[in-house]
Design a protein around this motif. Sequence first.
Motif, PDB file in Angstrom:
ATOM      1  N   ARG A  96       0.832  -1.204   0.000  1.00 13.41           N
ATOM      2  CA  ARG A  96       0.000   0.000   0.000  1.00 13.41           C
ATOM      3  C   ARG A  96       0.871   1.261   0.000  1.00 13.41           C
ATOM      4  O   ARG A  96       0.526   2.262  -0.630  1.00 13.41           O
ATOM      5  N   PHE A  97       1.977   1.189   0.701  1.00 15.05           N
ATOM      6  CA  PHE A  97       2.922   2.305   0.727  1.00 15.05           C
ATOM      7  C   PHE A  97       3.475   2.556  -0.679  1.00 15.05           C
ATOM      8  O   PHE A  97       3.576   3.702  -1.126  1.00 15.05           O
ATOM      9  N   LYS A  98       3.799   1.475  -1.379  1.00 14.40           N
ATOM     10  CA  LYS A  98       4.330   1.598  -2.743  1.00 14.40           C
ATOM     11  C   LYS A  98       3.298   2.224  -3.673  1.00 14.40           C
ATOM     12  O   LYS A  98       3.621   3.090  -4.495  1.00 14.40           O
ATOM     13  N   ALA A  99       2.042   1.798  -3.537  1.00 16.62           N
ATOM     14  CA  ALA A  99       0.983   2.341  -4.392  1.00 16.62           C
ATOM     15  C   ALA A  99       0.799   3.834  -4.164  1.00 16.62           C
ATOM     16  O   ALA A  99       0.556   4.597  -5.109  1.00 16.62           O
ATOM     17  N   GLU A 100       0.941   4.268  -2.917  1.00 12.69           N
ATOM     18  CA  GLU A 100       0.695   5.667  -2.568  1.00 12.69           C
ATOM     19  C   GLU A 100       1.879   6.572  -2.884  1.00 12.69           C
ATOM     20  O   GLU A 100       1.705   7.712  -3.321  1.00 12.69           O
ATOM     21  N   TYR A 101       3.100   6.062  -2.709  1.00 12.18           N
ATOM     22  CA  TYR A 101       4.262   6.945  -2.818  1.00 12.18           C
ATOM     23  C   TYR A 101       5.224   6.597  -3.964  1.00 12.18           C
ATOM     24  O   TYR A 101       6.199   7.312  -4.189  1.00 12.18           O
ATOM     25  N   TYR A 102       4.939   5.517  -4.694  1.00 12.88           N
ATOM     26  CA  TYR A 102       5.796   5.167  -5.833  1.00 12.88           C
ATOM     27  C   TYR A 102       4.992   5.071  -7.121  1.00 12.88           C
ATOM     28  O   TYR A 102       5.181   5.851  -8.055  1.00 12.88           O
ATOM     29  N   THR A 103       4.063   4.128  -7.180  1.00  6.59           N
ATOM     30  CA  THR A 103       3.291   3.889  -8.404  1.00  6.59           C
ATOM     31  C   THR A 103       2.479   5.101  -8.830  1.00  6.59           C
ATOM     32  O   THR A 103       2.256   5.341 -10.025  1.00  6.59           O
ATOM     33  N   LYS A 104       2.056   5.877  -7.866  1.00  2.82           N
ATOM     34  CA  LYS A 104       1.214   7.044  -8.117  1.00  2.82           C
ATOM     35  C   LYS A 104       1.924   8.099  -8.961  1.00  2.82           C
ATOM     36  O   LYS A 104       1.279   8.903  -9.651  1.00  2.82           O
ATOM     37  N   TYR A 105       3.269   8.100  -8.964  1.00  2.00           N
ATOM     38  CA  TYR A 105       4.041   9.126  -9.669  1.00  2.00           C
ATOM     39  C   TYR A 105       4.856   8.517 -10.807  1.00  2.00           C
ATOM     40  O   TYR A 105       5.182   7.327 -10.794  1.00  2.00           O
ATOM     41  N   ASP A 106       5.193   9.345 -11.788  1.00  3.71           N
ATOM     42  CA  ASP A 106       5.870   8.866 -12.996  1.00  3.71           C
ATOM     43  C   ASP A 106       7.388   8.904 -12.912  1.00  3.71           C
ATOM     44  O   ASP A 106       8.070   8.259 -13.713  1.00  3.71           O
ATOM     45  N   ASN A 107       7.936   9.655 -11.974  1.00  5.15           N
ATOM     46  CA  ASN A 107       9.391   9.768 -11.912  1.00  5.15           C
ATOM     47  C   ASN A 107       9.846   9.944 -10.468  1.00  5.15           C
ATOM     48  O   ASN A 107       9.062  10.326  -9.582  1.00  5.15           O
ATOM     49  N   ASP A 108      11.132   9.687 -10.231  1.00  2.00           N
ATOM     50  CA  ASP A 108      11.677   9.742  -8.883  1.00  2.00           C
ATOM     51  C   ASP A 108      11.691  11.155  -8.306  1.00  2.00           C
ATOM     52  O   ASP A 108      11.634  11.346  -7.091  1.00  2.00           O
ATOM     53  N   GLU A 109      11.778  12.130  -9.169  1.00  2.00           N
ATOM     54  CA  GLU A 109      11.780  13.516  -8.684  1.00  2.00           C
ATOM     55  C   GLU A 109      10.473  13.831  -7.956  1.00  2.00           C
ATOM     56  O   GLU A 109      10.488  14.402  -6.851  1.00  2.00           O
ATOM     57  N   ASP A 110       9.356  13.456  -8.568  1.00  2.00           N
ATOM     58  CA  ASP A 110       8.055  13.683  -7.930  1.00  2.00           C
ATOM     59  C   ASP A 110       7.885  12.794  -6.699  1.00  2.00           C
ATOM     60  O   ASP A 110       7.267  13.195  -5.706  1.00  2.00           O
ATOM     61  N   ARG A 111       8.425  11.592  -6.761  1.00  2.00           N
ATOM     62  CA  ARG A 111       8.325  10.685  -5.618  1.00  2.00           C
ATOM     63  C   ARG A 111       9.074  11.228  -4.408  1.00  2.00           C
ATOM     64  O   ARG A 111       8.596  11.168  -3.286  1.00  2.00           O
ATOM     65  N   LEU A 112      10.249  11.763  -4.653  1.00  2.00           N
ATOM     66  CA  LEU A 112      11.029  12.346  -3.554  1.00  2.00           C
ATOM     67  C   LEU A 112      10.351  13.591  -3.002  1.00  2.00           C
ATOM     68  O   LEU A 112      10.363  13.842  -1.790  1.00  2.00           O
ATOM     69  N   LYS A 113       9.754  14.363  -3.884  1.00  2.00           N
ATOM     70  CA  LYS A 113       9.074  15.589  -3.459  1.00  2.00           C
ATOM     71  C   LYS A 113       7.850  15.283  -2.596  1.00  2.00           C
ATOM     72  O   LYS A 113       7.520  16.035  -1.677  1.00  2.00           O
TER      73      LYS A 113
END
Length: 274
Positions: A96-113
């Motif tokens: 669930r954490f991955k779905a919310e903070y990884y899969t939801k975004y297209d790139n690592d920049e947005d994920r880190l933000k």
Amino acid sequence: MSSVFTRKLEERPELILNHELQPVHEDSKIRSEFGSFLGTIGRQCVPLDYVNWSRVSESEKNGWWEFVKTKYIIPKEGKDWVLKTICDAWRMYKSRFKAEYYTKYDNDEDRLKNRSQSIPLEKFKILLQYWGDEKIKSTAVKNANNRRKVIDTHTAGRTSFAQIRNDMKKVQSTPDTPTKADIYPKTRKNHEKKATKDAEGNDIEEEADANAEDMAEEAAKTVDEIDSAAHGPNWLVGRSGRTSKTRNITTHKSRKAEELATLRKEIAAEITTP
């Protein structure tokens, strides 16, 4: 789960193990509470940056097991089941954490933000690197597709199959363990209610009961065939506590534990009776 975390040693409920080394209790609410408690350990105590369960040290696992024993009385043979349950809770939380903070975004920049503040930056970067690996991404896609194919899901909620089996055995007043054909309609009948209500929009309790009887009859005919064709050995059994280390523990030993628990209660009743 504050009522469990603050529980004193003398207030611990006693769980017994069935023939699959799964914990059960006369009160199904206690058994559900136990599962939820282990879920909190999986979510709060197992670090998210462990890429898989094998990275967890034995000292950490032993520490969680010792802590569980301060809140519940459970035989030592239940340790493997407890750790499997903590592992599954951790994996579900991580998914669930991955779905919310990884899969939801297209790139690592947005994920880190937009990362969660519940995980340190360096640990989150470890996860990004792991989830971004092409081999891991390919495996994740295959697993997700396989999961979407599962349509015959149970409707038992938080109640474990082991507890359902134990409650059925108690109601039937028989030493025989309910079969998979007995368990199937007990864990699926709400599907029939939901389907009929969606179609007709009215109360169908009597029809639902009839459907449950039909399901029981059909299950008795086909459950073995379904089991061998499309499901693993734990289908309609639940998470087993047996491992390569404990597979030789016999049903007789589990029944002895049940008999001992019953004897303790009878003795306690005699002591408190004026």
